[in-house]
Structures are given as C-alpha cells and as structure tokens.
Design a protein around this motif. Structure first.
Motif, PDB file in Angstrom:
ATOM      1  N   ARG A   1      -6.536 -26.101  17.419  1.00 39.32           N
ATOM      2  CA  ARG A   1      -6.015 -25.574  18.468  1.00 39.32           C
ATOM      3  C   ARG A   1      -5.760 -25.746  19.912  1.00 39.32           C
ATOM      4  N   PRO A   2      -5.376 -24.954  20.651  1.00 37.65           N
ATOM      5  CA  PRO A   2      -4.746 -25.105  22.031  1.00 37.65           C
ATOM      6  C   PRO A   2      -5.238 -25.867  22.765  1.00 37.65           C
ATOM      7  N   VAL A   3      -5.119 -27.516  23.885  1.00 37.00           N
ATOM      8  CA  VAL A   3      -6.107 -28.172  24.618  1.00 37.00           C
ATOM      9  C   VAL A   3      -5.372 -27.738  26.086  1.00 37.00           C
ATOM     10  N   VAL A   4      -6.359 -27.524  26.981  1.00 40.46           N
ATOM     11  CA  VAL A   4      -6.065 -27.728  28.110  1.00 40.46           C
ATOM     12  C   VAL A   4      -6.787 -29.498  28.930  1.00 40.46           C
ATOM     13  N   LEU A   5      -5.561 -29.700  29.132  1.00 42.62           N
ATOM     14  CA  LEU A   5      -6.544 -31.267  30.330  1.00 42.62           C
ATOM     15  C   LEU A   5      -6.426 -30.697  31.156  1.00 42.62           C
ATOM     16  N   VAL A   6      -8.086 -31.061  32.066  1.00 43.91           N
ATOM     17  CA  VAL A   6      -8.288 -30.700  33.037  1.00 43.91           C
ATOM     18  C   VAL A   6      -8.460 -31.977  33.818  1.00 43.91           C
ATOM     19  N   PHE A   7      -7.862 -32.679  35.038  1.00 44.56           N
ATOM     20  CA  PHE A   7      -7.274 -34.081  35.628  1.00 44.56           C
ATOM     21  C   PHE A   7      -8.292 -33.894  37.161  1.00 44.56           C
ATOM     22  N   PHE A   8      -9.473 -34.442  37.556  1.00 40.82           N
ATOM     23  CA  PHE A   8      -9.717 -34.082  38.093  1.00 40.82           C
ATOM     24  C   PHE A   8     -10.693 -35.374  38.719  1.00 40.82           C
TER      25      PHE A   8
ATOM     26  N   CYS B   1     -10.017 -29.709  43.581  1.00 41.31           N
ATOM     27  CA  CYS B   1     -11.112 -29.946  42.210  1.00 41.31           C
ATOM     28  C   CYS B   1     -11.766 -29.245  42.149  1.00 41.31           C
ATOM     29  N   GLU B   2     -13.136 -29.701  43.650  1.00 41.03           N
ATOM     30  CA  GLU B   2     -14.126 -28.601  43.075  1.00 41.03           C
ATOM     31  C   GLU B   2     -14.014 -27.408  43.647  1.00 41.03           C
TER      32      GLU B   2
ATOM     33  N   GLY C   1      -6.767 -45.751  34.739  1.00 38.47           N
ATOM     34  CA  GLY C   1      -5.682 -44.340  34.657  1.00 38.47           C
ATOM     35  C   GLY C   1      -4.370 -44.620  33.668  1.00 38.47           C
ATOM     36  N   ALA C   2      -4.397 -45.320  32.178  1.00 41.30           N
ATOM     37  CA  ALA C   2      -3.501 -45.252  31.757  1.00 41.30           C
ATOM     38  C   ALA C   2      -2.815 -43.885  31.627  1.00 41.30           C
ATOM     39  N   ILE C   3      -4.005 -42.356  30.763  1.00 43.28           N
ATOM     40  CA  ILE C   3      -4.151 -40.963  30.293  1.00 43.28           C
ATOM     41  C   ILE C   3      -3.264 -40.866  31.444  1.00 43.28           C
ATOM     42  N   TRP C   4      -3.292 -41.060  32.972  1.00 46.40           N
ATOM     43  CA  TRP C   4      -3.432 -40.017  33.723  1.00 46.40           C
ATOM     44  C   TRP C   4      -1.518 -40.536  33.711  1.00 46.40           C
ATOM     45  N   GLN C   5      -1.502 -42.054  33.705  1.00 44.75           N
ATOM     46  CA  GLN C   5       0.445 -42.274  33.872  1.00 44.75           C
ATOM     47  C   GLN C   5       0.847 -41.942  32.730  1.00 44.75           C
ATOM     48  N   SER C   6       0.053 -42.006  31.361  1.00 43.88           N
ATOM     49  CA  SER C   6       0.520 -41.179  30.425  1.00 43.88           C
ATOM     50  C   SER C   6       1.185 -39.549  30.198  1.00 43.88           C
ATOM     51  N   TYR C   7       0.548 -39.027  31.157  1.00 47.88           N
ATOM     52  CA  TYR C   7       0.600 -37.199  31.563  1.00 47.88           C
ATOM     53  C   TYR C   7       1.950 -37.659  33.345  1.00 47.88           C
ATOM     54  N   ALA C   8       1.972 -38.452  33.422  1.00 47.04           N
ATOM     55  CA  ALA C   8       2.614 -38.501  34.660  1.00 47.04           C
ATOM     56  C   ALA C   8       1.987 -38.082  35.859  1.00 47.04           C
ATOM     57  N   VAL C   9       0.324 -37.733  35.918  1.00 46.14           N
ATOM     58  CA  VAL C   9      -0.135 -37.374  36.856  1.00 46.14           C
ATOM     59  C   VAL C   9      -0.496 -38.718  37.955  1.00 46.14           C
ATOM     60  N   ARG C  10      -0.460 -38.092  38.985  1.00 45.90           N
ATOM     61  CA  ARG C  10      -0.025 -39.000  40.306  1.00 45.90           C
ATOM     62  C   ARG C  10      -1.781 -38.924  41.148  1.00 45.90           C
ATOM     63  N   GLU C  11      -2.080 -37.770  41.333  1.00 47.42           N
ATOM     64  CA  GLU C  11      -3.388 -37.483  41.655  1.00 47.42           C
ATOM     65  C   GLU C  11      -4.040 -36.019  41.609  1.00 47.42           C
ATOM     66  N   PRO C  12      -5.183 -36.212  41.588  1.00 46.44           N
ATOM     67  CA  PRO C  12      -5.919 -34.473  41.620  1.00 46.44           C
ATOM     68  C   PRO C  12      -5.872 -33.944  42.619  1.00 46.44           C
ATOM     69  N   PRO C  13      -6.100 -32.723  42.212  1.00 47.00           N
ATOM     70  CA  PRO C  13      -5.920 -32.055  40.020  1.00 47.00           C
ATOM     71  C   PRO C  13      -4.618 -32.369  39.791  1.00 47.00           C
ATOM     72  N   ALA C  14      -5.026 -32.217  38.475  1.00 45.99           N
ATOM     73  CA  ALA C  14      -3.434 -31.622  37.669  1.00 45.99           C
ATOM     74  C   ALA C  14      -3.989 -30.881  36.413  1.00 45.99           C
ATOM     75  N   VAL C  15      -3.492 -29.752  36.039  1.00 53.33           N
ATOM     76  CA  VAL C  15      -3.771 -29.303  34.413  1.00 53.33           C
ATOM     77  C   VAL C  15      -2.337 -29.263  33.696  1.00 53.33           C
ATOM     78  N   VAL C  16      -3.226 -29.512  32.398  1.00 54.46           N
ATOM     79  CA  VAL C  16      -1.795 -29.784  31.336  1.00 54.46           C
ATOM     80  C   VAL C  16      -2.507 -29.167  30.168  1.00 54.46           C
TER      81      VAL C  16
ATOM     82  N   TRP D   1       0.900 -28.590  35.860  1.00 49.68           N
ATOM     83  CA  TRP D   1       0.472 -27.986  36.633  1.00 49.68           C
ATOM     84  C   TRP D   1       0.346 -28.903  38.055  1.00 49.68           C
ATOM     85  N   PRO D   2       1.021 -29.373  38.517  1.00 52.02           N
ATOM     86  CA  PRO D   2       0.627 -30.898  39.341  1.00 52.02           C
ATOM     87  C   PRO D   2       0.213 -30.289  39.898  1.00 52.02           C
TER      88      PRO D   2
END
Length: 199
Positions: free
Chosen positions: A88-95, A102-103, A153-168, A180-181
């Motif tokens: 199924r599709p996946v939504v990643l929520v970086f927080f 985020c809150e 922070g390796a997963i964040w880096q692999s998705y080019a997320v620099r700071e929270p929040p972000a959604v992929v 969505w940075p």
C-alpha cells in the motif's frame, strides 16, 4: 452429635472456606500491578494485511524511487519501509516532540491516519528526542501508527529532511510521489491522497 448436624457444620465450613478464598483472591488481584501499556509506536502499531481488492492509482511513470531504508521502532523492533509499500502507499511523518508546528498538526494527522488505516500506512520518523518525550507525545496526540527512531538522522538525510516537520508520500511499489518540507495540514494531505493514490 447427630449425623445431620455434622453434615451441616461441614457444609458451613466449606462455604466459609470458599468465601475466604474468594476474598483472598480479590485482595491478591489488587496487589498485582497492572500490566504496562504497550510502547506507543512499536510493532503492535504496524498495519495488518492490505484489504483484498484495494483500489489504488498507478504511480506516474518516471517517478523516482523512495529510499528503501530500514529503521528501529520505539519498541526496538525493526521495520523495512519497502515491506510496507509493497502492499500500500506510505506516508512518512518526520517530527520531533519539541517541534511546535508538529504538535499543532499532529491530532489531525492522527485522525487522518485512522481514516485511511486500511489503504495507506502512516509511519512516523523521529530524531533528536528522548524516549520519554516521544512516548508522551505519541500518547498525548493519539498516534496509533508505527514510529521509527532515527537517532543519527540517517533516514532524515536520505529523504533530504533538514528540520521538522516534513511529510513524504510514497506510492505502492516505492515511487516517491510528493514531499512537503515544513509539513502539511491534514486536509491538504487528504486531498493529495485522494488525487494521487486512492482510486
């Protein structure tokens, strides 16, 4: 002593013994500590099998592949994201628990995840946080999906997320559809899910 009286005394003794045993059992139950609640964001929050006949839109041709990372959930179990998006599709929520935006959005995102529970897997990815603060955050905002702890922070880096929040958003099969940075509110994300992945 008559036989009848002896039988009555024996019956009364048995009844008293039953009452005492029952009372002891009740008080023993009160002394037993309650089982601890399962760790929020752990393996118990993983989705079950995708429903048969789940109708999804095909990923656009030429969409890049999402990084197929493996991480550790809040309870120490391992999660490979590719295992989730195989079905199924996946939504990643970086927080992070200390992140104000985020809150502010989390309650609505938690509700959206419940709405699409069978069709779309939500996964949180947290970094720069303590286990205690993460658990407080997940319980306060009723986060019922799995959460990967990305300590380095390796997963964040692999998705080019620099700071929270972000959604992929990742399509079934692993195509990277949208990011969505700075995060996205639940209503806009819901509209994108319906437009991009849900048939």
């Amino acid at each position: 002593m008559t036989r009848r009286r002896a039988v009555r005394l024996a019956a009364a003794a048995l009844a008293l013994a039953g009452v005492l045993a029952s009372t002891a059992a009740c008080s023993d139950d009160e002394d037993v500590p309650a089982s601890p609640a399962p760790i929020a964001g752990g393996a118990s929050a993983l989705p079950g099998p995708a429903p048969a006949g789940l109708a999804l839109r095909p990923a656009p041709s030429g969409a890049p592949g999402a990084p197929a990372v493996t991480g550790t959930l809040t309870d120490g179990s391992t999660l490979a994201l590719a295992d989730l998006w195989a079905a199924r599709p996946v939504v990643l929520v970086f927080f992070s628990s200390w992140c104000g935006p985020c809150e502010q959005r989390q309650d609505a995102l938690s509700e959206l995840a419940r709405t699409h529970r069978d069709a779309v897997a939500f996964v949180g990815v947290v970094t720069e946080d303590t286990p205690e603060d993460v658990q407080r955050y997940l319980r306060a905002h009723r986060v019922e999906y799995p959460v990967v702890v990305d300590d380095d922070g390796a997963i964040w880096q692999s998705y080019a997320v620099r700071e929270p929040p972000a959604v992929v958003l990742v399509a079934k099969g692993g195509a990277l559809l949208r990011g969505w940075p700075g995060g996205v509110d639940a209503a806009a994300l819901d509209a994108q899910l319906r437009e991009l992945v849900l048939a």
